[in-house]
Write an enzyme that holds these catalytic residues in place. Sequence first.
Site, mmCIF file in Angstrom:
data_model
loop_
_atom_site.group_PDB
_atom_site.id
_atom_site.type_symbol
_atom_site.label_atom_id
_atom_site.label_comp_id
_atom_site.label_asym_id
_atom_site.label_seq_id
_atom_site.Cartn_x
_atom_site.Cartn_y
_atom_site.Cartn_z
ATOM 1 N N ASP A 115 182.921 90.978 63.902
ATOM 2 C CA ASP A 115 183.846 90.348 64.838
ATOM 3 C C ASP A 115 184.933 91.302 65.316
ATOM 4 O OD1 ASP A 115 185.272 88.569 66.335
ATOM 5 O OD2 ASP A 115 185.913 87.315 64.669
ATOM 6 N N ASP A 327 185.974 91.568 74.337
ATOM 7 C CA ASP A 327 185.561 90.863 73.131
ATOM 8 C C ASP A 327 184.049 90.688 73.107
ATOM 9 O OD1 ASP A 327 186.024 89.405 70.676
ATOM 10 O OD2 ASP A 327 185.492 87.610 71.815
#
Length: 446
Positions: A115, A327
């Site tokens: 992540d 992201d």
Amino acid sequence: MVASFSSCSSVPALVIVFSIYLSTFALGEAGDNGGFSVDIIHRDSLLSPFYDPSVTHFVRLQNAFRRSMSRANSLIHSAISPLEVSSQVVTDNNGSYLMKMSFGTPPVERFAIADTGSDLIWIQCKPCEKYYKQKPPLFDPNKSSTYRNLSCKSKECDLIAGEGRVCAPGTNDCKYSYYYGDGSSTKGFLASETFRLGSTSGRSVDLPNKIFGCGHNEGGSSFNDRESGLVGLGGGPLSLISQLKSSIGGKFSYCLVPFEKENVTSKLNFGGEADVSGDDVVSTPLVIKDPTTLYYVTLEAISVGNKRLPYKNSSKGVADEGNIILDSGTTLTYIEFDFYRNLESEVKKLIHGESFVDSEFFPLCYEPGIDVNVLVTVHFADADVKLKPLNTFFRRSKEAVCFAIVPYPRVVGVGIFGNIAQMDFLVGHDLEEKKVYFKSADCSKH
């Protein structure tokens, strides 16, 4: 999948499988700047432990879009209100990619979420107070010769700020609490351990004395029973990237394969293997701002064909610095609502066909068979990134091909450049030079 939470007594009897590699090397031996690469797997691919053959491709996409909206809300809230968000509250943990990582000596292999929007590395551990049911057994620190809890007086413990840091009575060990934007949480002991990554070269990489959270109390609804934890790749001090920073020269990159290539892994590269070079490489400054976990760059404009649309702050007349987050865990690209309306209008002008709104997520869709191949160029500061057709429109269902750039429903001052827009690009981060690099690539061959 909604997680089920239990007491430790209900752990099923399972056989622990140890991944022991015969050929290993320490990070310092991995080549220039500790260069190595690992596979990362989209959670919906055929290679994922989450893959369910009874679920159709389009249903998996729909699930990804729902996760994307939840994650976008969390990221944007963190970005626009960093002082209002408690220091131990971090972004939505429901990322899109998984990586294999081994913990302890002897090494125990686990799948964890990789992540770029989180920092702390953590896995579920014995003994537990409350945990979400995972198919692999909980990690047992008593069976590892290299595990140790960190003291509350350690500099690493000081990185857990505010109420998220507690000193354990009697032992003075460092206890942590992390709360995610979706309501999930992890609590446990901050510890050091040896990690092992299986590189694409066939040799594994040992990472001794790395900091992680040994979770004894996990809660929330977004964890999956095949996940064992999370590997934070963000910019904060406890992330894997930050802990490896000196060894890898502050460099990492990834190359994400398109959704339709469901049996191919993407790559995550470190150090010398993360260099992005060539005549067609463009770079943009990495903007450092709170929260430091997130990777900010500056979006100046988006062009449709030859029409350039400036991405301006309405009060300043120019683009805000660091106005969009890169992201890998968010599926779609989110931009300001007013700007989106202008962008959508220009896209419609170049497509000969009737558009329609499809579901709550997609305001611009067309029937399959209509030519939606329009040139969209994203103009970051000093870097023009020409998106490919797979980055702009995708087959959402049997009846709809939809635009992968969508409006955020309210004015927030920050956007998200999601993973569909990044697929088949080599995206490199250089934290020393504070730059992000983009290079067009076939990620299935990279």
